[in-house]
Design an enzyme around this catalytic site. Structure first.
Site, PDB file in Angstrom:
ATOM      1  N   ASN A  79       0.889  -1.213   0.105  1.00  0.00           N
ATOM      2  CA  ASN A  79       0.040  -0.175   0.011  1.00  0.00           C
ATOM      3  C   ASN A  79       0.816   1.044   0.143  1.00  0.00           C
ATOM      4  OD1 ASN A  79       0.719   0.844   2.917  1.00  0.00           O
ATOM      5  ND2 ASN A  79      -0.076  -1.273   3.360  1.00  0.00           N
ATOM      6  N   ASP A 119      -4.024  -6.455   5.009  1.00  0.00           N
ATOM      7  CA  ASP A 119      -5.074  -7.323   5.513  1.00  0.00           C
ATOM      8  C   ASP A 119      -5.038  -8.760   5.159  1.00  0.00           C
ATOM      9  OD1 ASP A 119      -6.332  -5.311   7.508  1.00  0.00           O
ATOM     10  OD2 ASP A 119      -7.239  -4.447   5.817  1.00  0.00           O
ATOM     11  N   LYS A 137     -10.982  -3.815  18.209  1.00  0.00           N
ATOM     12  CA  LYS A 137      -9.558  -4.251  18.431  1.00  0.00           C
ATOM     13  C   LYS A 137      -9.242  -4.040  19.758  1.00  0.00           C
ATOM     14  CE  LYS A 137      -8.255  -3.293  13.598  1.00  0.00           C
ATOM     15  NZ  LYS A 137      -6.958  -3.708  12.722  1.00  0.00           N
ATOM     16  N   LYS A 184       8.741 -16.753 -10.759  1.00  0.00           N
ATOM     17  CA  LYS A 184       7.833 -15.610 -11.500  1.00  0.00           C
ATOM     18  C   LYS A 184       6.773 -16.176 -12.305  1.00  0.00           C
ATOM     19  CE  LYS A 184       8.484 -11.654 -14.680  1.00  0.00           C
ATOM     20  NZ  LYS A 184       9.163 -11.091 -15.605  1.00  0.00           N
ATOM     21  N   GLY A 234       0.227   1.883  16.691  1.00  0.00           N
ATOM     22  CA  GLY A 234       0.163   1.086  15.507  1.00  0.00           C
ATOM     23  C   GLY A 234      -0.110   1.957  14.404  1.00  0.00           C
ATOM     24  N   ILE A 268      -2.516  -7.549  14.178  1.00  0.00           N
ATOM     25  CA  ILE A 268      -1.562  -7.452  15.062  1.00  0.00           C
ATOM     26  C   ILE A 268      -1.869  -6.784  16.435  1.00  0.00           C
ATOM     27  CG2 ILE A 268       0.978  -6.418  15.417  1.00  0.00           C
ATOM     28  CD1 ILE A 268       1.125  -6.694  12.360  1.00  0.00           C
ATOM     29  N   LYS A 323     -13.926   0.178  15.064  1.00  0.00           N
ATOM     30  CA  LYS A 323     -12.467  -0.133  14.831  1.00  0.00           C
ATOM     31  C   LYS A 323     -11.882  -0.382  16.421  1.00  0.00           C
ATOM     32  CE  LYS A 323     -10.782  -0.216  10.357  1.00  0.00           C
ATOM     33  NZ  LYS A 323      -9.927   0.866   9.534  1.00  0.00           N
TER      34      LYS A 323
HETATM   35  O1  PMT Z   1       2.951   6.377   6.441  1.00  0.00           O
HETATM   36  P1  PMT Z   1       2.470   7.772   5.778  1.00  0.00           P
HETATM   37  O2  PMT Z   1       2.661   7.788   4.406  1.00  0.00           O
HETATM   38  O3  PMT Z   1       3.160   8.732   6.936  1.00  0.00           O
HETATM   39  O4  PMT Z   1       0.721   7.707   6.110  1.00  0.00           O
HETATM   40  C1  PMT Z   1       0.277   7.328   7.510  1.00  0.00           C
HETATM   41  C2  PMT Z   1      -0.870   6.355   7.581  1.00  0.00           C
HETATM   42  C3  PMT Z   1      -1.925   6.881   6.581  1.00  0.00           C
HETATM   43  C4  PMT Z   1      -0.360   4.961   7.195  1.00  0.00           C
HETATM   44  C5  PMT Z   1      -1.192   6.340   8.989  1.00  0.00           C
HETATM   45  O5  PMT Z   1      -1.549   7.778   9.578  1.00  0.00           O
HETATM   46  C6  PMT Z   1      -2.469   5.656   9.362  1.00  0.00           C
HETATM   47  O6  PMT Z   1      -3.677   6.012   9.277  1.00  0.00           O
HETATM   48  N1  PMT Z   1      -2.194   4.193   9.571  1.00  0.00           N
HETATM   49  C7  PMT Z   1      -2.990   3.128   9.677  1.00  0.00           C
HETATM   50  C8  PMT Z   1      -3.425   2.696   8.176  1.00  0.00           C
HETATM   51  C9  PMT Z   1      -4.427   1.375   8.133  1.00  0.00           C
HETATM   52  O7  PMT Z   1      -3.897   0.452   7.645  1.00  0.00           O
HETATM   53  O8  PMT Z   1      -5.368   1.486   8.921  1.00  0.00           O
HETATM   54  P2  PMT Z   1      -6.085   0.168   9.064  1.00  0.00           P
HETATM   55  O9  PMT Z   1      -7.740   0.957   9.207  1.00  0.00           O
HETATM   56  O10 PMT Z   1      -6.396  -0.695   8.005  1.00  0.00           O
HETATM   57  O11 PMT Z   1      -5.977  -0.580  10.516  1.00  0.00           O
HETATM   58  C10 PMT Z   1      -6.377  -0.229  11.668  1.00  0.00           C
HETATM   59  C11 PMT Z   1      -5.198  -0.374  12.639  1.00  0.00           C
HETATM   60  O12 PMT Z   1      -4.988  -1.718  12.816  1.00  0.00           O
HETATM   61  C12 PMT Z   1      -3.750   0.231  12.421  1.00  0.00           C
HETATM   62  O13 PMT Z   1      -3.256   0.701  13.439  1.00  0.00           O
HETATM   63  C13 PMT Z   1      -2.954  -0.767  11.803  1.00  0.00           C
HETATM   64  O14 PMT Z   1      -1.670  -0.819  12.102  1.00  0.00           O
HETATM   65  C14 PMT Z   1      -3.697  -1.871  12.420  1.00  0.00           C
HETATM   66  N2  PMT Z   1      -3.696  -3.383  12.040  1.00  0.00           N
HETATM   67  C15 PMT Z   1      -4.102  -3.538  10.607  1.00  0.00           C
HETATM   68  C16 PMT Z   1      -4.188  -4.851  10.223  1.00  0.00           C
HETATM   69  C17 PMT Z   1      -3.535  -5.738  10.729  1.00  0.00           C
HETATM   70  N3  PMT Z   1      -3.414  -7.077  10.355  1.00  0.00           N
HETATM   71  N4  PMT Z   1      -3.080  -5.761  12.132  1.00  0.00           N
HETATM   72  C18 PMT Z   1      -3.126  -4.299  12.548  1.00  0.00           C
HETATM   73  O15 PMT Z   1      -2.457  -4.295  13.560  1.00  0.00           O
END
Ligand code: PMT
Length: 403
Positions: A209, A278, A343, A288, A272, A309, A339
């Protein structure tokens, strides 16, 4: 920023005449300043003036036994919360970029783990020279913050880029870069995840991403500046490693989870910030994938969900204070509230990433912090400023939860 300890390195350029004013303004902002002069800086400013204004004995010589006996250079390097070098002449920048340690100031630069800020000052042609550009590039790669120079009339009579920033601008950039010290996290153990993860499809392709890591790295730096012991578990990004932060590089979501769980029992607060994939391909092909007639015009891939995580850490018997991030494009607050509950997080920071000028890969952000007692919006500003505000707010919420 009260009580912040600044080693002020002063190079031998005409702009050094502004350093007494800079020292006054740093002291007025509540900082403890020890000036360090290079040999040529003595031509432009006196140690007597700087000692009087800073209230600290000026240091200038690596071989000054009296000074070394009261605070040796390694001790001085450790004492500093920030190494500020102003003015940084072309010669001084070259010595810093090449890691020379042939006087006290350049030795301190190598010996300190504190953030370093340089305010260059030189003639416009010297600033524009390829060699200077190369040195500035190398210093930035090494994690040094470069502030200025600005455009204007120079001491030599020429007009152009090369003037050192005015003392008041240096102080405000210093505050913006290193953050307010009131957000004390002294001794608190902080874990930050940052950047994207990469999930391999075959040896040359992967799912990922747009996270650049900027926001996560800024949080790691802000927590470090507030006194925390910081560990940074980072996906693949193109950012320099923050000084004084233990960095653990990972690639996949599974590796990130393993690194986080390895540390989780030994931390107080976790941010986090990483954009974790995901899903990952159900299998990574060993070779390849070829474009063949057999495959036809479209192919499909089966994906499997990655473990969450943050939820895994929340399920530990004694979890740290957990701060998640939510990058949303629709109903940001409603989705983030959901969320946070799902979590089991203490707090969540919401980014509305439908606005392309904030969030992923931008230099600015605008976020809302949601927690059990309410919500606060931090208006659009640089990711460093957002990070300082978040660290301040989270340190207060964490202290409240502990009592
Ligand atoms: O890195 P930059 O370019 O500066 O951009 C910053 C950002 C936009 C990436 C950052 O500010 C941000 O929003 N990060 C979370 C992005 C995200 O993937 O959000 P999510 O809604 O998918 O996940 C929610 C939370 O669960 C996040 O804290 C993520 O780290 C955590 N997570 C998600 C999936 C997973 N399998 N395990 C997790 O712990």
């Amino acid at each position: 920023m009260q009580g912040k300890r600044i080693v002020l390195g002063i190079g031998g350029g005409i702009a050094a005449y502004k350093t007494p004013s800079l020292v006054r303004q740093l002291v007025a902002a509540g900082m403890d300043v020890i000036p360090v002069l290079t040999e040529s800086a003595h031509h432009f400013v006196t140690a007597t003036v700087l000692t009087t204004l800073s209230g600290n004995r000026v240091r200038a010589d690596l071989w000054d036994l009296d000074a070394e006996n009261s605070m040796g250079h390694i001790e001085l390097a450790r004492w500093a919360d920030t190494l500020l070098i102003a003015p940084a002449t072309a010669n001084l920048l070259a010595r810093l970029a090449h890691g020379q340690s042939d006087d006290l100031l350049t030795t301190l630069y190598l010996a300190t783990t504190a953030p370093t800020i340089v305010a260059p000052a030189m003639n416009v042609e010297m600033w524009n020279h390829t060699a200077t550009k190369r040195n500035i590039g190398a210093l930035k790669t090494d994690g040094v913050h470069v502030i200025g120079p600005e455009h204007g009339e120079q001491a030599c009579g020429e007009i152009g880029l090369g003037r050192m920033l005015e003392p008041e601008d240096i102080v405000s950039q210093l505050l913006a870069t290193t953050g307010p010290i009131s957000a004390s996290m002294e001794g608190i153990r902080v874990l930050v995840t940052a950047g994207p993860t990469r999930e391999s499809i075959d040896p040359v392709r992967y799912i990922t991403n747009a996270s650049s890591g900027k926001q996560g790295y800024a949080i790691a730096e802000a927590a470090r500046d507030a006194g925390a012991v910081v560990r940074l578990v980072s996906g693949p990004v193109a950012l320099p490693s923050p000084r004084g932060v233990q960095q653990i590089p990972v690639t996949t979501a599974a590796e990130m989870k393993a690194a986080v769980l390895d540390l989780a029992g030994d931390i107080d607060i976790m941010f986090g910030v990483a954009a974790v994939a995901d899903y990952r391909p159900i299998r990574s092909e060993p070779h390849k994938i070829k474009k063949t007639q057999q495959n036809g015009p479209s192919i499909s891939m089966d994906l499997v969900e990655n473990d969450d995580i943050l939820a895994s850490v929340a399920a530990l018997p004694d979890p740290p204070y957990l701060v998640g991030f939510a990058a949303e494009t629709q109903n940001p607050i409603k989705n983030a509230v959901h969320k946070r509950e799902r979590k089991c997080l203490d707090a969540i920071v919401v980014n509305d990433v439908s606005d392309r000028s904030i969030g992923f890969d931008s230099d600015e952000n605008e976020v809302t912090l949601l927690h059990a007692d309410g919500e606060t919006t931090f208006d659009r500003s640089t990711k460093a400023q957002i990070a300082n505000k978040l660290v301040s707010a989270i340190s207060a919420l964490y202290a409240k939860k502990r009592t």
